[in-house]
Design an enzyme around this catalytic site. Structure first.
Site, PDB file in Angstrom:
ATOM      1  N   LYS A  79       0.827  -1.214   0.000  1.00 52.50           N
ATOM      2  CA  LYS A  79       0.000   0.000   0.000  1.00 52.50           C
ATOM      3  C   LYS A  79       0.854   1.254   0.000  1.00 52.50           C
ATOM      4  O   LYS A  79       0.463   2.270  -0.572  1.00 52.50           O
ATOM      5  CB  LYS A  79      -0.975   0.002   1.191  1.00 52.50           C
ATOM      6  CG  LYS A  79      -2.084  -1.027   1.030  1.00 52.50           C
ATOM      7  CD  LYS A  79      -3.283  -0.778   1.915  1.00 52.50           C
ATOM      8  CE  LYS A  79      -4.396  -1.759   1.565  1.00 52.50           C
ATOM      9  NZ  LYS A  79      -5.573  -1.651   2.419  1.00 52.50           N
ATOM     10  N   LYS A 123      -4.803  -9.970  -6.528  1.00 50.99           N
ATOM     11  CA  LYS A 123      -6.034 -10.383  -5.827  1.00 50.99           C
ATOM     12  C   LYS A 123      -7.161  -9.398  -6.126  1.00 50.99           C
ATOM     13  O   LYS A 123      -6.911  -8.207  -6.348  1.00 50.99           O
ATOM     14  CB  LYS A 123      -5.797 -10.533  -4.317  1.00 50.99           C
ATOM     15  CG  LYS A 123      -5.786  -9.249  -3.539  1.00 50.99           C
ATOM     16  CD  LYS A 123      -5.969  -9.497  -2.036  1.00 50.99           C
ATOM     17  CE  LYS A 123      -6.129  -8.160  -1.338  1.00 50.99           C
ATOM     18  NZ  LYS A 123      -7.244  -8.024  -0.458  1.00 50.99           N
ATOM     19  N   LYS A 130     -10.872  -4.254  -3.035  1.00 52.47           N
ATOM     20  CA  LYS A 130     -11.753  -3.087  -3.004  1.00 52.47           C
ATOM     21  C   LYS A 130     -11.066  -1.872  -3.590  1.00 52.47           C
ATOM     22  O   LYS A 130     -11.684  -1.018  -4.179  1.00 52.47           O
ATOM     23  CB  LYS A 130     -12.109  -2.751  -1.554  1.00 52.47           C
ATOM     24  CG  LYS A 130     -12.941  -3.785  -0.864  1.00 52.47           C
ATOM     25  CD  LYS A 130     -13.839  -3.086   0.144  1.00 52.47           C
ATOM     26  CE  LYS A 130     -14.262  -4.044   1.229  1.00 52.47           C
ATOM     27  NZ  LYS A 130     -13.332  -4.021   2.360  1.00 52.47           N
TER      28      LYS A 130
HETATM   29  P1  ATP Z   1      -8.231  -3.698   0.172  1.00 51.46           P
HETATM   30  O1  ATP Z   1      -7.710  -4.571  -0.930  1.00 51.46           O
HETATM   31  O2  ATP Z   1      -8.675  -2.359  -0.283  1.00 51.46           O
HETATM   32  O3  ATP Z   1      -7.335  -3.688   1.370  1.00 51.46           O
HETATM   33  P2  ATP Z   1      -9.930  -5.872   0.641  1.00 51.46           P
HETATM   34  O4  ATP Z   1     -10.634  -6.131  -0.633  1.00 51.46           O
HETATM   35  O5  ATP Z   1      -8.740  -6.715   0.991  1.00 51.46           O
HETATM   36  O6  ATP Z   1      -9.555  -4.356   0.681  1.00 51.46           O
HETATM   37  P3  ATP Z   1     -10.835  -6.037   3.390  1.00 51.46           P
HETATM   38  O7  ATP Z   1     -11.924  -5.313   4.059  1.00 51.46           O
HETATM   39  O8  ATP Z   1      -9.457  -5.575   3.689  1.00 51.46           O
HETATM   40  O9  ATP Z   1     -11.005  -5.973   1.810  1.00 51.46           O
HETATM   41  O10 ATP Z   1     -10.978  -7.596   3.682  1.00 51.46           O
HETATM   42  C1  ATP Z   1     -12.074  -8.236   4.306  1.00 51.46           C
HETATM   43  C2  ATP Z   1     -11.862  -9.743   4.269  1.00 51.46           C
HETATM   44  O11 ATP Z   1     -11.897 -10.218   2.922  1.00 51.46           O
HETATM   45  C3  ATP Z   1     -10.505 -10.181   4.830  1.00 51.46           C
HETATM   46  O12 ATP Z   1     -10.694 -11.362   5.608  1.00 51.46           O
HETATM   47  C4  ATP Z   1      -9.694 -10.507   3.615  1.00 51.46           C
HETATM   48  O13 ATP Z   1      -8.712 -11.492   3.876  1.00 51.46           O
HETATM   49  C5  ATP Z   1     -10.759 -11.056   2.672  1.00 51.46           C
HETATM   50  N1  ATP Z   1     -10.374 -10.847   1.266  1.00 51.46           N
HETATM   51  C6  ATP Z   1     -10.088  -9.663   0.692  1.00 51.46           C
HETATM   52  N2  ATP Z   1      -9.795  -9.832  -0.614  1.00 51.46           N
HETATM   53  C7  ATP Z   1      -9.913 -11.166  -0.867  1.00 51.46           C
HETATM   54  C8  ATP Z   1      -9.747 -11.969  -2.035  1.00 51.46           C
HETATM   55  N3  ATP Z   1      -9.434 -11.438  -3.187  1.00 51.46           N
HETATM   56  N4  ATP Z   1      -9.940 -13.307  -1.914  1.00 51.46           N
HETATM   57  C9  ATP Z   1     -10.289 -13.868  -0.741  1.00 51.46           C
HETATM   58  N5  ATP Z   1     -10.462 -13.175   0.416  1.00 51.46           N
HETATM   59  C10 ATP Z   1     -10.280 -11.834   0.352  1.00 51.46           C
END
Ligand code: ATP
Ligand code: LTN
Length: 332
Positions: free
Chosen positions: A111, A197, A200
């Site tokens: 990040k 991955k 968001k």
């Molecule tokens: P950002 O990428 O902006 O940090 P994020 O998409 O990772 O956001 P979070 O709120 O940080 O979202 O994650 C919430 C949950 O979703 C966490 O348990 C994280 O491990 C899971 N998660 C996030 N992205 C994935 C993915 N691509 N595949 C599986 N699990 C995910």
């Protein structure tokens, strides 16, 4: 009874990766363990957020947690900032974790690097100490089990190290938690850039499936998903990341094993269509429930207030225990 804690950031649109990697496990766990789930708004502000947007996203995230099937009568659903004990424990843990440990966290490296060379100096100190707050979220509920996607594995390891160090310095005080990472779809990849991955904060709108997206748009994105150069269907993330991602998604949505599913397909087209159908089938009831919920804001407010109360009762006790262990003078 086993204690469970997990959190999700109230930023961006909740996507299929969040759902298959994390939220779906939460809905199962609530029936088997004493479960606490929160919208981690204090984590969200480690990068700047527009105040109005943070408020509306936090409310939407809470509605989503109920819509995916979390029952506020069974588990505790709350907003992190409503329980200020998290930040109090976080400070104690910031003084337990080392600079070197925080610097090695890949989420921080990713990040902060995204901001570019000049921007790196400008990232908030909160983004750097983020894992201490996450450790506080978990340890404050004496959680044994933390259901998360694969990207959080390193933060969980650090949480365990922090708790072990605290206990060896100050005596047995904190419970050592374990990560619960799903076997299938622990890392759902971006449909357009299958080496990254699904996220968001990704800029790839066509690569991310929002859980409230309409079926036509979901089907279109699967149809356009990037596959791999050779035409055979096999499950191997190293050589065939695009196809393997589709097989994982289909596997998670239909409770089947991705490598076995691979034998059923000889072409990409039918695999894409089946993955889209399976995802739409899983998401449709969630979408219906959320519309009903957002139509009744008073009910959501009541759920949020009750959650804060239940979570605070547990958190207050752990913080006192940690402060006493460290030698803070009790208020008499
Ligand atoms: P950002 O990428 O902006 O940090 P994020 O998409 O990772 O956001 P979070 O709120 O940080 O979202 O994650 C919430 C949950 O979703 C966490 O348990 C994280 O491990 C899971 N998660 C996030 N992205 C994935 C993915 N691509 N595949 C599986 N699990 C995910
Ligand atoms: N760091 C996590 C969100 C998060 C979390 C937690 C997850 C904050 N506190 C406690 C599990 C337990 C993320 O970025 N996905």
């Amino acid at each position: 009874m086993t204690r469970v804690l997990s959190g999700i950031q109230p930023t961006g649109e909740i996507h299929l990766g969040n759902y298959l990697g994390a939220l779906r496990q939460w809905t199962v766990d609530q029936h088997e363990h004493d479960s606490f789930y929160c919208a981690v708004d204090l984590h969200a502000v480690t990068v700047p957020q527009a105040p109005e947007e943070l408020r509306s996203k936090t409310l939407e995230t809470m509605a989503t947690l109920v819509a995916v099937g979390l029952d506020p009568e069974i588990c505790t659903l709350f907003v992190q900032s409503h329980v200020p004990f998290h930040t109090e424990l976080s400070w104690l843990l910031e003084c337990t974790v080392s600079f070197g440990e925080l610097r090695r966290m890949t989420q921080f490296k990713d990040k902060s690097t995204k901001q570019g060379d000049a921007g790196q100096e400008q990232v908030s100190a909160g983004l750097f100490t983020y894992p201490a707050l996450m450790a506080a979220d978990i340890l404050i509920y004496d959680a044994d089990r933390v259901p998360v996607g694969d990207d959080q594995r390193q933060h969980l390891e650090l949480t365990r190290d922090i708790a072990e160090r605290f206990n060896s310095r100050y005596g047995e005080t904190l419970i050592i938690p374990s990560a619960a990472i799903p076997k299938v779809a622990a890392r759902v990849m971006d449909l357009q850039e299958p080496k990254n991955k699904m996220s968001k904060s990704s800029e790839s709108a066509n690569g991310t499936i929002g859980i409230f997206e309409d079926p036509t748009s979901i089907a279109k994105k699967f149809k356009r998903a990037v596959t791999d150069s050779s035409n055979d269907v096999s499950f191997d993330f190293e050589t065939k990341p695009g196809v393997s991602n589709l097989l994982s998604i289909l596997g998670a949505a239909t409770n089947s094993e991705p490598d076995k599913l691979a034998d059923k397909y000889t072409q990409y087209g039918p695999l894409k269509a089946d993955a889209a159908d399976a995802v739409i089938e899983v998401l449709t009831p969630v979408q219906q429930r959320r519309s009903e919920l957002l139509a009744d804001p008073a009910e959501l407010d009541r759920i949020i207030a009750r959650g804060a109360e239940k979570a605070s009762e547990v958190a207050a006790v752990t913080v006192e225990r940690a402060k006493t262990a460290m030698g803070f003078l009790p208020l008499k």
